[in-house]
Write a protein that holds these residues in place. Structure first.
Motif, mmCIF file in Angstrom:
data_model
loop_
_atom_site.group_PDB
_atom_site.id
_atom_site.type_symbol
_atom_site.label_atom_id
_atom_site.label_comp_id
_atom_site.label_asym_id
_atom_site.label_seq_id
_atom_site.Cartn_x
_atom_site.Cartn_y
_atom_site.Cartn_z
ATOM 1 N N ASN A 1 53.712 41.618 49.775
ATOM 2 C CA ASN A 1 53.517 42.802 50.169
ATOM 3 C C ASN A 1 53.547 43.655 48.363
ATOM 4 O O ASN A 1 53.066 44.995 48.581
ATOM 5 N N LEU A 2 54.623 43.312 47.470
ATOM 6 C CA LEU A 2 55.012 44.429 45.876
ATOM 7 C C LEU A 2 53.012 44.406 45.414
ATOM 8 O O LEU A 2 52.742 44.908 45.131
ATOM 9 N N ARG B 1 50.440 46.557 47.356
ATOM 10 C CA ARG B 1 50.400 48.062 47.541
ATOM 11 C C ARG B 1 50.578 48.082 45.811
ATOM 12 O O ARG B 1 49.860 49.112 45.888
ATOM 13 N N ASN B 2 50.628 47.268 45.326
ATOM 14 C CA ASN B 2 50.461 47.529 43.752
ATOM 15 C C ASN B 2 49.047 47.955 43.494
ATOM 16 O O ASN B 2 48.145 48.709 42.714
ATOM 17 N N VAL B 3 48.126 47.052 44.326
ATOM 18 C CA VAL B 3 46.405 46.593 44.038
ATOM 19 C C VAL B 3 45.957 47.642 44.666
ATOM 20 O O VAL B 3 45.015 48.638 44.192
ATOM 21 N N MET B 4 46.424 48.750 46.179
ATOM 22 C CA MET B 4 45.955 49.318 47.060
ATOM 23 C C MET B 4 46.329 50.239 45.687
ATOM 24 O O MET B 4 44.855 51.616 45.436
ATOM 25 N N HIS B 5 47.269 50.905 45.259
ATOM 26 C CA HIS B 5 47.578 52.067 44.785
ATOM 27 C C HIS B 5 47.382 52.186 43.584
ATOM 28 O O HIS B 5 46.815 53.869 43.174
ATOM 29 N N GLU B 6 46.781 50.762 42.782
ATOM 30 C CA GLU B 6 46.199 51.125 40.894
ATOM 31 C C GLU B 6 44.625 51.378 41.549
ATOM 32 O O GLU B 6 43.805 51.965 40.681
ATOM 33 N N LEU B 7 44.149 50.849 42.613
ATOM 34 C CA LEU B 7 42.630 51.111 43.080
ATOM 35 C C LEU B 7 42.141 52.557 43.944
ATOM 36 O O LEU B 7 41.347 52.953 43.183
#
Length: 414
Positions: A214-215, A218-224
């Motif tokens: 999950n972390l 979320r990080n990948v989607m936020h960074e993209l």
């Protein structure tokens, strides 16, 4: 037998064992009763023959005493004999009658005592059976009761030993239903304890992996999101329309992928529960078309406007994905949505799918020759419909691919 639970098998096993033991015990009692009757008959027949033969010889007192001792009987005093004779007349039960031309012998039973009445001419003897009491019957009864009690104790001990399995099963079920905080507990270090510990270790490991996943997502989607937004801004400033169109489409597809990944994460979470409410089917379809963002000419709608108890957002998203797939891969860029029975059919003209439906409901599955899409549409649809208590089916009829949302307990469209 293979589908029997362990507890049911133990119930049956011990029940059969106890029934067999009781049946054997009853057969033994019946046999012992018959054996006792035969032995009693033989004994009194021997007494009858022996007494009548001896009395024929007019034996003296010493001879009679020796005979009493040999046959284990004793004479009664005159006073007691008179009393016993009166009892025999009122409550005596004849258990043996024998004799010959030499005389007659009868045996009476009063309560648990046996009395032998010998008649020969001037001899009228009333004797008491002085045979030593045996306790074979009582011992057999005590042994039978003891064995049944032992079996019952063993039965209860085995059930008590297996009882923690029920608790373990309930804890595992809670975890399977999405309670990620469930912990498997067991006090003892036996086989059940080892299984419980292994499950508990697995739950801890699964929770750790789920948290990491999950972390990461979320990080990948936020960074993209940030570079995609910046890229769109830069692309809008380009003058080359051809290149601009290609890049805009690329950024849109990346946004779509991020949105689909976010939806997958939300829907496939075990703890996720839909929000059910009563809505009209027309409203669900309207929401689906809004999400689709295509001209209404691409979709023909022929449905009954019925009330549903469902999560309108999830069902609208599932229908939108099916409509999107139908339009995207159809030959005429057109799809038909209609109610058939108590289900919904989404049909479009095109080539038959090369694989079974189970292949396409896995993530990132699509036909080899199709380059558009990420293979997540049907995966999301399948998971949403499972959450809503519906099903998904596929058939190919007369050149049309038809996806069917099958009715469930909470979703009927007709």
């Amino acid at each position: 037998m293979r589908n029997l639970s362990v507890t049911t098998f133990i119930h049956i096993l011990f029940s059969v064992a106890i029934l067999i033991l009781i049946a054997t015990f009853l057969l033994f009692l019946s046999w012992d009763k018959d054996r006792h009757k035969i032995e009693e008959y033989k004994r009194y027949q021997l007494i009858s023959i022996t007494f009548l033969s001896k009395l024929q010889l007019n034996p003296g007192k010493e001879d009679l005493d020796a005979l009493y001792k040999d046959l284990r009987v004793k004479p009664l005093s005159e006073k007691k004999a008179t009393k016993i004779k009166k009892q025999i007349e009122t409550e005596g039960e004849t258990v043996f009658t024998g004799g010959s031309s030499l005389g007659q012998v009868r045996v009476f039973r009063i309560e648990d005592e046996h009395y032998i009445y010998v008649q020969r001419m001037q001899h009228n003897l009333l004797l008491e059976d002085d045979r030593a009491e045996n306790y074979y019957f009582e011992i057999a009864v005590a042994l039978g009761v003891f064995l049944i009690a032992v079996l019952l104790i063993l039965y209860l001990a085995v059930l008590r030993k297996l009882y923690p399995l029920k608790k373990l099963h309930k804890q595992i079920q809670r975890f399977a239903q999405g309670d990620m905080q469930t912990r498997i507990t067991y006090l003892y270090d036996d086989e059940i304890g080892k299984i419980a510990k292994s499950f508990d270790d697995a739950i801890v490991h699964i929770n750790a992996l789920s948290t990491s996943k999950n972390l990461f997502m979320r990080n990948v989607m936020h960074e993209l999101k940030t570079p995609i937004t910046k890229g769109r801004i830069v692309v809008e400033m380009m003058e080359d329309e051809a290149s601009k169109k290609i890049l805009v489409r690329a950024f849109e597809r990346m946004n779509e992928l991020i949105s689909e990944l976010a939806e997958i994460e939300r829907v496939t979470t075990q703890s996720f529960e839909p929000t059910f409410e009563y809505v009209m089917l027309d409203e669900v379809i309207r929401r689906s078309q809004e999400l689709l963002m295509m001209a209404k000419d691409n979709v023909t709608v022929d449905v009954k406007n019925v009330a549903l108890a469902t999560d309108i957002k999830l069902l609208a998203l599932a229908i939108k994905n099916l409509l999107d797939n139908g339009i995207k891969y159809s030959k005429d860029k057109h799809v038909t949505l209609k109610t058939v029975g108590d289900g919904l059919e989404i049909s479009s003209k095109g080539e038959k799918l090369q694989h079974p439906l189970s292949y396409y409901v896995e993530p990132f599955s699509q036909e080899e020759k199709r380059s558009s899409g990420f293979g997540l549409g049907l995966y999301i649809v399948h998971n949403i419909l499972e959450k809503l208590g519906c099903g998904l089916d596929y058939k190919y009829v007369d050149g049309y691919n038809i996806f069917v949302i099958k009715a469930g307990d909470a979703c009927r469209f007709g």
